[in-house]
Design a protein around this motif. Structure first.
Motif, PDB file in Angstrom:
ATOM      1  N   PRO B  58      69.200   3.687  46.671  1.00 27.40           N
ATOM      2  CA  PRO B  58      68.841   4.584  47.788  1.00 27.40           C
ATOM      3  C   PRO B  58      67.489   5.260  47.576  1.00 27.40           C
ATOM      4  CG  PRO B  58      71.063   5.058  46.993  1.00 27.40           C
ATOM      5  CD  PRO B  58      70.492   4.031  46.075  1.00 27.40           C
ATOM      6  N   ALA B  59      67.186   5.613  46.347  1.00 22.40           N
ATOM      7  CA  ALA B  59      65.918   6.301  46.098  1.00 22.40           C
ATOM      8  C   ALA B  59      64.730   5.391  46.381  1.00 22.40           C
ATOM      9  CB  ALA B  59      65.882   6.786  44.654  1.00 22.40           C
ATOM     10  N   GLU B  60      64.838   4.152  45.921  1.00 17.64           N
ATOM     11  CA  GLU B  60      63.717   3.243  46.146  1.00 17.64           C
ATOM     12  C   GLU B  60      63.538   2.977  47.631  1.00 17.64           C
ATOM     13  OE1 GLU B  60      64.116  -0.642  44.551  1.00 17.64           O
ATOM     14  OE2 GLU B  60      61.960  -0.964  44.477  1.00 17.64           O
ATOM     15  N   VAL B  61      64.660   2.822  48.305  1.00 23.09           N
ATOM     16  CA  VAL B  61      64.588   2.573  49.744  1.00 23.09           C
ATOM     17  C   VAL B  61      63.924   3.741  50.451  1.00 23.09           C
ATOM     18  CG1 VAL B  61      66.055   2.408  51.771  1.00 23.09           C
ATOM     19  CG2 VAL B  61      66.523   0.996  49.794  1.00 23.09           C
ATOM     20  N   ALA B  62      64.226   4.937  49.979  1.00 21.97           N
ATOM     21  CA  ALA B  62      63.667   6.111  50.652  1.00 21.97           C
ATOM     22  C   ALA B  62      62.215   6.343  50.289  1.00 21.97           C
ATOM     23  CB  ALA B  62      64.503   7.338  50.285  1.00 21.97           C
ATOM     24  N   GLY B  63      61.701   5.673  49.295  1.00 22.53           N
ATOM     25  CA  GLY B  63      60.286   5.824  48.998  1.00 22.53           C
ATOM     26  C   GLY B  63      59.990   6.594  47.733  1.00 22.53           C
ATOM     27  N   LEU B  64      61.011   6.836  46.915  1.00 13.53           N
ATOM     28  CA  LEU B  64      60.738   7.548  45.665  1.00 13.53           C
ATOM     29  C   LEU B  64      60.136   6.555  44.663  1.00 13.53           C
ATOM     30  CD1 LEU B  64      61.261  10.415  44.609  1.00 13.53           C
ATOM     31  CD2 LEU B  64      63.277   9.528  43.483  1.00 13.53           C
TER      32      LEU B  64
END
Lengths: 526, 118
Positions: B58-64
C-alpha cells in the motif's frame, strides 16, 4: 676518488659480509699499517683518522672504471648437456675462433659431452652395419620382423636426435667452479652403458660371428631404448627438478642495499648462483658508485672541528696515536648535528634534481617539435617548397643541439654521466626518431637508472664473479644457507629460506547466504 | 526564508489476516542513534525515516519512497517521538487510513536548485 671518500675505518669494515671478512681483514691489516705510518709522519695541522678508500687498491680506479665498468676477463661455461650433433660441433668450434681471447675451458664440457653423445648415437648403427660388412654371407636372412625393427630404430634415433637438439643444445651460460654433479653423473652413466654394450657386442657377436641377425637388430634396438630412458632421466634431473619452487632467496647488494626476493627450486649452490646472476642483470638497477657516499661536507665536519699543533717534539710517534684517539672520542662526544645537515642536504639535492629534470623535459619536448616524419605523399608536393630531407642520423644530430646542455646538466646532477656518452645519446635519439617515439619514451632511459643489462656492451667476453661460500658449492640449498657473489667492488649476499608449507582448508559459502541489514539501531515494519 | 517542501501521502491499510499493514519500515526516533541514519542529511536529525518499502504494498502504491522523512501522521507530529511511539501511531487498529506528511530529500534539492536560478 680517493680523497673524496674518507670513511673512518669502522664503517668500512662493518659493511661487508661475514664470509668475506676473512679475506678483507688480512688485506686491510697490511694497508692500515702503511697508512698509519704516513699520518704519523704528518706533523702539521689536522688529524685525520686512518680512513680507507671504499675500493681496494686492486680494483679499477675511478677514472677508467667509467669506460670498462664491469668487464674483466672471464671464464665461463656450460650447463648444457648430453649430445651435440655434427653441425653444432662445427658451430662450437667457429664460436671458439670468433671470440679468441677466451679460454678454451669454456667449451671443454660441452664438447666432451657432445662427443660422448655422438658416440652413443652412432653405436646402434655400428652394431647393425658391422655384421653386414664383415660376414654378410653367413647371416641368416631376416624378413618382416627385421624391417619393423629397422623402422622403429630409425624413428627412435630421430626422436633422440631432435629432443637432444631441442633440450640440451644451448650455448653455455656460465662456468661453474666445481663440477656440475648431475651432468657428470649422466655422462658417466652414458659412457658406462655404451661401453658395456660394446663389450657384450664384442664378446658375443663379433668374436663368434653370430649369425642370428634379428637378434643383433634387437640388441641395437634395446640400446636405443635405454638411451631414450637415460635422456628422460637427464631431462628430469637437469630441467624439471628445479622448476618447482621450494626456496626463497633474498639477494641484497652490499653497497646500497638494493634487495630482491626470488623463488627457486632444488638447486645446488653453484647453480643457484648462476640463476641469481641471471636475474641480477635484469632486475637490479645498475650499480653506481658515485651515488653511495654521503657528501663529505657532512661527514668531515665531525673530524675537522679540532686542530692540533705539535710544538716541536721530535718523538711524537707515541703521542699522535694517543692524540688521534682522544680527538675521535672528543668529536664523538660533541653534539652531533650531522643528521640535520643530511636531511637538508637530501632535500636540497631532490630539489636540484627535480629542477634539472623539468628543464630537461621541456628542452626535449621542444626539440622534438622541430622535426616531423615526411609522408610519402608530401614528396610530390616538394617542388614548391624544397625541404631538405634528412635520414634519422642527421635528424638526430640536428635536434640534439638544443637539448644537449640540459641533458648534460641533468646527467651530471644524477651522477649518470659515466654511462651515457654523447655518441650513445645521439644513437638513442636516432633510434627513437626512427620508431616514432615521443619525448617521454626517449627520456625513459635517462630518468630512471635502468637494470645493469641496459649498460652492457656487446661482446663475447663475460663477467667475472666469485662465489664465496662456507659450504661446498655443490651441496644443495637448504634453510639458513648464506653465500655471496662477489665482484671487485661490490657483492651480492644471498640468504636461503624455505618456502612455507601451506595448510589449505576449505569453506563452502552458499550463494543465497549473502544477506544484509541496515545498520540502524532498530527498524520496525508497519 | 526557509520553505520546506512537503508531500501529503494517503495510505490505505491492507488487511492481512489479523493485522493491518502499511507495507514499509521505519527507523529513527529520539531514543535512537541518529548518526547511523543513512537517509538524513543532517546526522543529528532524530526524525522518523522510511527505511524500506515493500514492493507492491500500500505504501508504494500511494507514493511513499525509501528515504522519506515522516513529519506528521494523521496530524500527530513525528519529528520528536521515540521509535516505539512512532510505531504505535502508525499501527492504530481503529484507523484504516493514514495520512502522512513527508519530506523528501530530492524534493528539497530541486527546490534549492530552482531557488538558485533566480
Amino acid at each position: 676518488m680517493d680523497n673524496e671518500s674518507q670513511y673512518s675505518g669502522y664503517s668500512y669494515k662493518s659493511s661487508h659480509s661475514r664470509s668475506s671478512r676473512k679475506h678483507r681483514d688480512r688485506r686491510d691489516r697490511h694497508r692500515s699499517k702503511s697508512r698509519d705510518s704516513s699520518s704519523r709522519a704528518d706533523k702539521s695541522v689536522t688529524i685525520q683518522a686512518p680512513g680507507e678508500p671504499l675500493l681496494d687498491a686492486e680494483s679499477t680506479r675511478g677514472d677508467d672504471r667509467d669506460d670498462n665498468w664491469g668487464e674483466t676477463t672471464t671464464v665461463v661455461t656450460g650447463t648444457s648437456e648430453h649430445s651435440v650433433s655434427n653441425e653444432d660441433l662445427t658451430r662450437a668450434s667457429k664460436e671458439l675462433e670468433d671470440s679468441s681471447p677466451l679460454e678454451c675451458r669454456r667449451f671443454a664440457g660441452p664438447v666432451l659431452s657432445g662427443i660422448l653423445g655422438l658416440f652413443a648415437l652412432l653405436t646402434p648403427l655400428a652394431f647393425l652395419l658391422l655384421p653386414q660388412l664383415l660376414w654378410r654371407d653367413s647371416l641368416d636372412p631376416c624378413g618382416t620382423p627385421c624391417e619393423g625393427l629397422y623402422v622403429s630404430l630409425a624413428f627412435k634415433l630421430l626422436v633422440l636426435l631432435i629432443s637432444s637438439w631441442a633440450l640440451f643444445l644451448r650455448p653455455p651460460r656460465a662456468t661453474l667452479p666445481r663440477f656440475f654433479v648431475f651432468r657428470c653423473l649422466l655422462m658417466a652413466l652414458v659412457f658406462l652403458f655404451v661401453a658395456s654394450y660394446w663389450l657384450f657386442y664384442g664378446v658375443r657377436v663379433l668374436e663368434p660371428r653370430e649369425r642370428d641377425y634379428r637378434g643383433i637388430v634387437g640388441y641395437a634396438v634395446s640400446l636405443v631404448d635405454a638411451l631414450l630412458f637415460i635422456q628422460y632421466l637427464a631431462l628430469v634431473l637437469l630441467e624439471v627438478r628445479h622448476l618447482r619452487p621450494a626456496f626463497c632467496l633474498k639477494v641484497v647488494r652490499t653497497t646500497d642495499g638494493a634487495s630482491r626476493f626470488y623463488n627457486v627450486g632444488h638447486l645446488s649452490i653453484q647453480r643457484a648462483a648462476v640463476w641469481v646472476l641471471d636475474h641480477y642483470y635484469t632486475d637490479f638497477s645498475v650499480y653506481n658508485p658515485a651515488l653511495l657516499n654521503l657528501p663529505k661536507s657532512i661527514l668531515s665536519k665531525k673530524m675537522s672541528g679540532f686542530k692540533v699543533y705539535s710544538l716541536g717534539e721530535e718523538n711524537s710517534t707515541n703521542n699522535s696515536t694517543g692524540q688521534s684517539r682522544a680527538m675521535i672520542a672528543a668529536a664523538a662526544r660533541r653534539r652531533d648535528n650531522s643528521h640535520n645537515e643530511y636531511y637538508y642536504e637530501e632535500a636540497e639535492m631532490d630539489r636540484r634534481v627535480r629542477k634539472r629534470k623539468a628543464r630537461l623535459v621541456v628542452a626535449v619536448e621542444e626539440a622534438f617539435t622541430h622535426i616531423k616524419r615526411l609522408q610519402d605523399d608530401e614528396v610530390a608536393a616538394s617542388p614548391k617548397h624544397p625541404r631538405e630531407v634528412m635520414d634519422p642520423r642527421e635528424a638526430a644530430q640536428a635536434i640534439f643541439a638544443p637539448m644537449a646542455r640540459a641533458m648534460q646538466k641533468y646527467l651530471r646532477t644524477t651522477r649518470q654521466q659515466p654511462y651515457h656518452s654523447m655518441e650513445s645519446i645521439i644513437a638513442h635519439l636516432q633510434f627513437c626518431i626512427t620508431h616514432n617515439m615521443t619525448p617521454k619514451a626517449f627520456l625513459e632511459r635517462y630518468l630512471t637508472p635502468g637494470p645493469t643489462m641496459q649498460y652492457q656492451r656487446e661482446n663475447g667476453r663475460g663477467r667475472q664473479w666469485t662465489l664465496v661460500s662456507e659450504e661446498p658449492v655443490t651441496s644443495a640449498l637448504r634453510q639458513g644457507l648464506v653465500f655471496s657473489l662477489r665482484r671487485l667492488d661490490f657483492a651480492l649476499v644471498v640468504t636461503v629460506t624455505p618456502l612455507p608449507f601451506f595448510n589449505l582448508g576449505e569453506e563452502f559459502i552458499d550463494p543465497k547466504s549473502h544477506k544484509f541489514v541496515m545498520r540502524l539501531q532498530s527498524e520496525t515494519s508497519v | 526564508f526557509l520553505s520546506l517542501f512537503q508531500q501529503r501521502i494517503e495510505i490505505q491499510k491492507l488487511r492481512e489476516g489479523d493485522n493491518l499493514i502499511l507495507g514499509f519500515s521505519i527507523g529513527g526516533g529520539i531514543d535512537q542513534d541518529a548518526s547511523q541514519n543513512p537517509f538524513s542529511e543532517d546526522k543529528a536529525d532524530k526524525g522518523i525515516y522510511v527505511t524500506r518499502v515493500s514492493k507492491g504494498g500500500p505504501a508504494e502504491v500511494a507514493g511513499l519512497r525509501i528515504g522519506d522523512k515522516i513529519m506528521q501522521v494523521n496530524g500527530w507530529d513525528m519529528t520528536m517521538v521515540t521509535h516505539d511511539q512512532a510505531r504505535k501511531r502508525l499501527t492504530k487498529k481503529k484507523e484504516d487510513v493514514v495520512r502522512l506528511l513527508i519530506t523528501r530529500k530530492s524534493l528539497e534539492e530541486t527546490v534549492r536548485q530552482s531557488m538558485m536560478q533566480h
